[in-house]
Motif scaffolding. Structure first.
Motif, PDB file in Angstrom:
ATOM      1  N   PHE A 175       0.839  -1.209   0.000  1.00 31.56           N
ATOM      2  CA  PHE A 175       0.000   0.000   0.000  1.00 31.56           C
ATOM      3  C   PHE A 175       0.867   1.249   0.000  1.00 31.56           C
ATOM      4  CE2 PHE A 175       0.580  -1.754   4.204  1.00 31.56           C
ATOM      5  CZ  PHE A 175       1.017  -0.679   4.947  1.00 31.56           C
ATOM      6  N   VAL A 177       1.210   5.094   1.385  1.00 29.93           N
ATOM      7  CA  VAL A 177       0.703   6.025   2.390  1.00 29.93           C
ATOM      8  C   VAL A 177       1.018   7.435   1.921  1.00 29.93           C
ATOM      9  CG1 VAL A 177       0.760   6.731   4.812  1.00 29.93           C
ATOM     10  CG2 VAL A 177       1.204   4.348   4.207  1.00 29.93           C
ATOM     11  N   ALA A 187      -4.967   7.000   7.443  1.00 26.26           N
ATOM     12  CA  ALA A 187      -3.569   7.059   6.994  1.00 26.26           C
ATOM     13  C   ALA A 187      -3.445   7.778   5.656  1.00 26.26           C
ATOM     14  CB  ALA A 187      -2.995   5.650   6.871  1.00 26.26           C
ATOM     15  N   LEU A 193      -1.850  10.953  13.188  1.00 26.21           N
ATOM     16  CA  LEU A 193      -2.419   9.646  13.527  1.00 26.21           C
ATOM     17  C   LEU A 193      -1.979   9.279  14.932  1.00 26.21           C
ATOM     18  CD1 LEU A 193      -1.684   7.684  10.219  1.00 26.21           C
ATOM     19  CD2 LEU A 193      -3.784   8.891  10.861  1.00 26.21           C
ATOM     20  N   HIS A 196      -1.560   3.493  17.125  1.00 23.97           N
ATOM     21  CA  HIS A 196      -2.523   2.426  16.842  1.00 23.97           C
ATOM     22  C   HIS A 196      -1.780   1.188  16.347  1.00 23.97           C
ATOM     23  CE1 HIS A 196      -1.699   4.369  12.978  1.00 23.97           C
ATOM     24  NE2 HIS A 196      -2.070   3.232  12.392  1.00 23.97           N
ATOM     25  N   ASP A 198      -2.398  -1.769  13.301  1.00 20.44           N
ATOM     26  CA  ASP A 198      -3.204  -1.891  12.083  1.00 20.44           C
ATOM     27  C   ASP A 198      -4.091  -3.132  12.158  1.00 20.44           C
ATOM     28  OD1 ASP A 198      -2.079   0.352  11.028  1.00 20.44           O
ATOM     29  OD2 ASP A 198      -1.161  -0.627   9.299  1.00 20.44           O
ATOM     30  N   GLN A 209       4.900  -5.072  10.087  1.00 19.58           N
ATOM     31  CA  GLN A 209       4.663  -4.029   9.091  1.00 19.58           C
ATOM     32  C   GLN A 209       6.009  -3.422   8.667  1.00 19.58           C
ATOM     33  OE1 GLN A 209       2.041   0.012   8.288  1.00 19.58           O
ATOM     34  NE2 GLN A 209       1.612  -1.195  10.095  1.00 19.58           N
ATOM     35  N   LEU A 211       7.469  -0.065   6.620  1.00 16.24           N
ATOM     36  CA  LEU A 211       7.120   1.235   6.028  1.00 16.24           C
ATOM     37  C   LEU A 211       8.406   1.836   5.467  1.00 16.24           C
ATOM     38  CD1 LEU A 211       4.689   2.904   8.622  1.00 16.24           C
ATOM     39  CD2 LEU A 211       4.106   2.108   6.319  1.00 16.24           C
ATOM     40  N   SER A 223       7.300  10.290  12.601  1.00 14.40           N
ATOM     41  CA  SER A 223       6.746   8.986  12.999  1.00 14.40           C
ATOM     42  C   SER A 223       6.798   8.833  14.516  1.00 14.40           C
ATOM     43  CB  SER A 223       7.565   7.870  12.360  1.00 14.40           C
ATOM     44  OG  SER A 223       7.502   7.992  10.957  1.00 14.40           O
ATOM     45  N   HIS A 337       2.031   2.371  16.253  1.00 14.18           N
ATOM     46  CA  HIS A 337       2.664   3.409  15.427  1.00 14.18           C
ATOM     47  C   HIS A 337       1.671   4.532  15.163  1.00 14.18           C
ATOM     48  CE1 HIS A 337       0.542   0.933  12.506  1.00 14.18           C
ATOM     49  NE2 HIS A 337       0.655   1.887  11.598  1.00 14.18           N
ATOM     50  N   ARG A 339       1.721   9.059  13.594  1.00 16.03           N
ATOM     51  CA  ARG A 339       2.521  10.134  12.972  1.00 16.03           C
ATOM     52  C   ARG A 339       1.919  11.477  13.359  1.00 16.03           C
ATOM     53  NH1 ARG A 339      -0.290   9.387   7.393  1.00 16.03           N
ATOM     54  NH2 ARG A 339      -1.968  10.874   7.739  1.00 16.03           N
ATOM     55  N   ARG A 349       4.958  13.790   0.844  1.00 13.54           N
ATOM     56  CA  ARG A 349       5.283  12.738   1.811  1.00 13.54           C
ATOM     57  C   ARG A 349       4.734  11.438   1.241  1.00 13.54           C
ATOM     58  NH1 ARG A 349       3.394   9.946   6.324  1.00 13.54           N
ATOM     59  NH2 ARG A 349       4.867   9.817   8.069  1.00 13.54           N
ATOM     60  N   LEU A 351       5.120   7.145   1.698  1.00 12.86           N
ATOM     61  CA  LEU A 351       5.680   5.907   2.242  1.00 12.86           C
ATOM     62  C   LEU A 351       5.050   4.747   1.475  1.00 12.86           C
ATOM     63  CD1 LEU A 351       5.244   6.469   6.124  1.00 12.86           C
ATOM     64  CD2 LEU A 351       7.030   7.361   4.621  1.00 12.86           C
TER      65      LEU A 351
HETATM   66  C1  AKG Z   1      -0.513   3.315   8.576  1.00 15.07           C
HETATM   67  O1  AKG Z   1      -0.334   3.099   7.382  1.00 15.07           O
HETATM   68  O2  AKG Z   1      -1.131   2.532   9.319  1.00 15.07           O
HETATM   69  C2  AKG Z   1       0.012   4.517   9.185  1.00 15.07           C
HETATM   70  O3  AKG Z   1      -0.190   4.680  10.351  1.00 15.07           O
HETATM   71  C3  AKG Z   1       0.811   5.455   8.387  1.00 15.07           C
HETATM   72  C4  AKG Z   1       1.941   6.003   9.175  1.00 15.07           C
HETATM   73  C5  AKG Z   1       2.568   7.230   8.560  1.00 15.07           C
HETATM   74  O4  AKG Z   1       1.984   7.881   7.726  1.00 15.07           O
HETATM   75  O5  AKG Z   1       3.681   7.542   8.997  1.00 15.07           O
END
Ligand code: AKG
Length: 372
Positions: A175, A177, A187, A193, A196, A198, A209, A211, A223, A337, A339, A349, A351
């Motif tokens: 995916f 981000v 996200a 964020l 949490h 996922d 995970q 990233l 982050s 995690h 952000r 930005r 990811l």
């Molecule tokens: C996620 O994909 O679950 C995120 O929390 C993204 C984290 C980010 O954008 O740094």
């Protein structure tokens, strides 16, 4: 017989009752039941010659007696039914009952306040030593960093597939981000964020995970991470009743969009039979309607708020900006995690993320140990 170079040869083997007593060159001794030896016979009638999978179940009576002999330091058993089993001394040495498991995986360690993540250079993850360091840190600490990777689309998939197949979810196997026009997930916005895990709405959320940062020029977007195991222990110490409520009462998690409705019911903190914390499910966006007896609701909310506050306390939080070419990997069923918000008008930005099964990390580590 396959040689095991680093292990000693047998210098003695004798039958006693229903066991064989073995002595190796280095003085090490072991008693091994005959039935176990028959069960582990490596011959091609007992193990498939290509897959090495077991083909037999040792039957009553066949493993009560055997003629015992040594051949060039290896064990030879002729069973009462005429079957011949030959065991390499090193194989027996590694699996003798008292032996420590050389393939044991790193135990999970909660973060201390001084915790700093292990960092591995991108080039090193393609060497057995670098890859093992990365895997061990991830299994032990639940989080590891990779530095200095290329700004290449799909690099995250290339790294993941070195370890195992990417674990697909309703967001796909891989995916992106970044903020999108019609997001179906927080996200994919630019908002901050909160911490949490996922997909706690899946019976089995993704284990690991990855990233990978391709762009991080926007203002904000740092982050955030917290070790759920460390913070759950702090909660248990500060407020045992709050810990009990979050670990004993299952609640609902649910994700719904136009085509999906994925839901499960589980506690926020899961413990094993001995009371050890083994999993954290924490995602306030997809926490569903609270279904608990009315008399327990207020107490549950207090416990949840307490855990939330501890998780977000700077004392337990790691906070850093991912650099382009840097990848963070973490145990999604343990480490939370999040952000900080970012301003998409100040820069891009982006990811790329994916998930892996923990089994594949463990497998990879065993394979690396086998080759070393
Ligand atoms: C996620 O994909 O679950 C995120 O929390 C993204 C984290 C980010 O954008 O740094």
């Amino acid at each position: 017989l396959r040689p095991y170079p680093a292990t000693p040869l047998l210098r003695g083997a004798s039958a006693r009752d229903e066991e064989i007593e073995l002595v190796w060159d280095d003085g090490e001794r072991a008693s091994i039941p005959l039935i176990w030896l028959r069960d582990h016979c490596p011959c091609e009638a007992c193990r498939h010659h290509q897959t090495r999978e077991r083909l037999i179940v040792p039957l009553d009576g066949v493993a009560e007696t055997a003629e015992v002999g040594l051949e060039a330091g290896h064990l030879r058993l002729r069973w009462a039914d005429g079957h011949l089993s030959q065991f390499a001394s090193g194989w027996l040495y590694q699996r003798r009952p008292a032996a420590t498991d050389a393939s044991a995986l790193p135990a999970r360690q909660a973060w201390s306040e001084a915790f700093t993540p292990t960092r591995v250079a991108h080039a090193d993850i393609f060497t057995p030593g670098g890859e093992a360091t990365w895997l061990e840190a991830l299994l032990r600490d639940g989080l590891v960093l990779l530095d200095g990777g290329p700004l290449a689309d799909e690099e995250v998939s290339r790294i993941a597939e070195r370890i195992g197949p990417q674990r697909p979810t309703n967001f796909g196997a891989r995916f992106d981000v970044r903020s999108k026009p019609n997001p179906n997930n927080a996200a994919y916005t630019a908002i901050g964020l909160a911490l949490h895990t996922d997909l706690p709405n899946w019976r089995q959320p993704p284990d690991i995970q990855l990233l990978y940062c391709l762009q991080n020029a926007a203002q904000g977007g740092e982050s955030l991470f917290a070790d759920g195991f460390q913070v759950a222990e702090a909660l248990r110490e500060q407020a045992p009743e709050h810990f009990r409520l979050l670990s004993e009462l299952a609640i609902d998690f649910r994700f719904q969009d136009a085509t999906q409705d994925i839901a499960t019911r589980a506690p926020v903190i899961e413990c094993d039979a001995s009371g050890r914390v083994v999993e954290i499910r924490f995602n306030n966006w997809i926490r569903d309607t609270l279904r608990l007896p009315a008399a327990q609701m207020t107490a549950w909310y207090r416990a949840y708020h307490h855990f939330w506050t501890l998780l977000h306390s700077p004392r337990y939080q790691l906070d850093f900006a991912l650099a382009p070419g840097q990848m963070v990997a973490f145990d999604n069923r343990r480490v939370l995690h999040g952000r900080r918000a970012f301003d998409p008008n100040t820069g891009a930005r982006h990811l790329q993320g994916t998930y892996l099964d923990r089994d594949m990390l463990e497998s990879r580590l065993r394979v690396l140990a086998r080759d070393s």
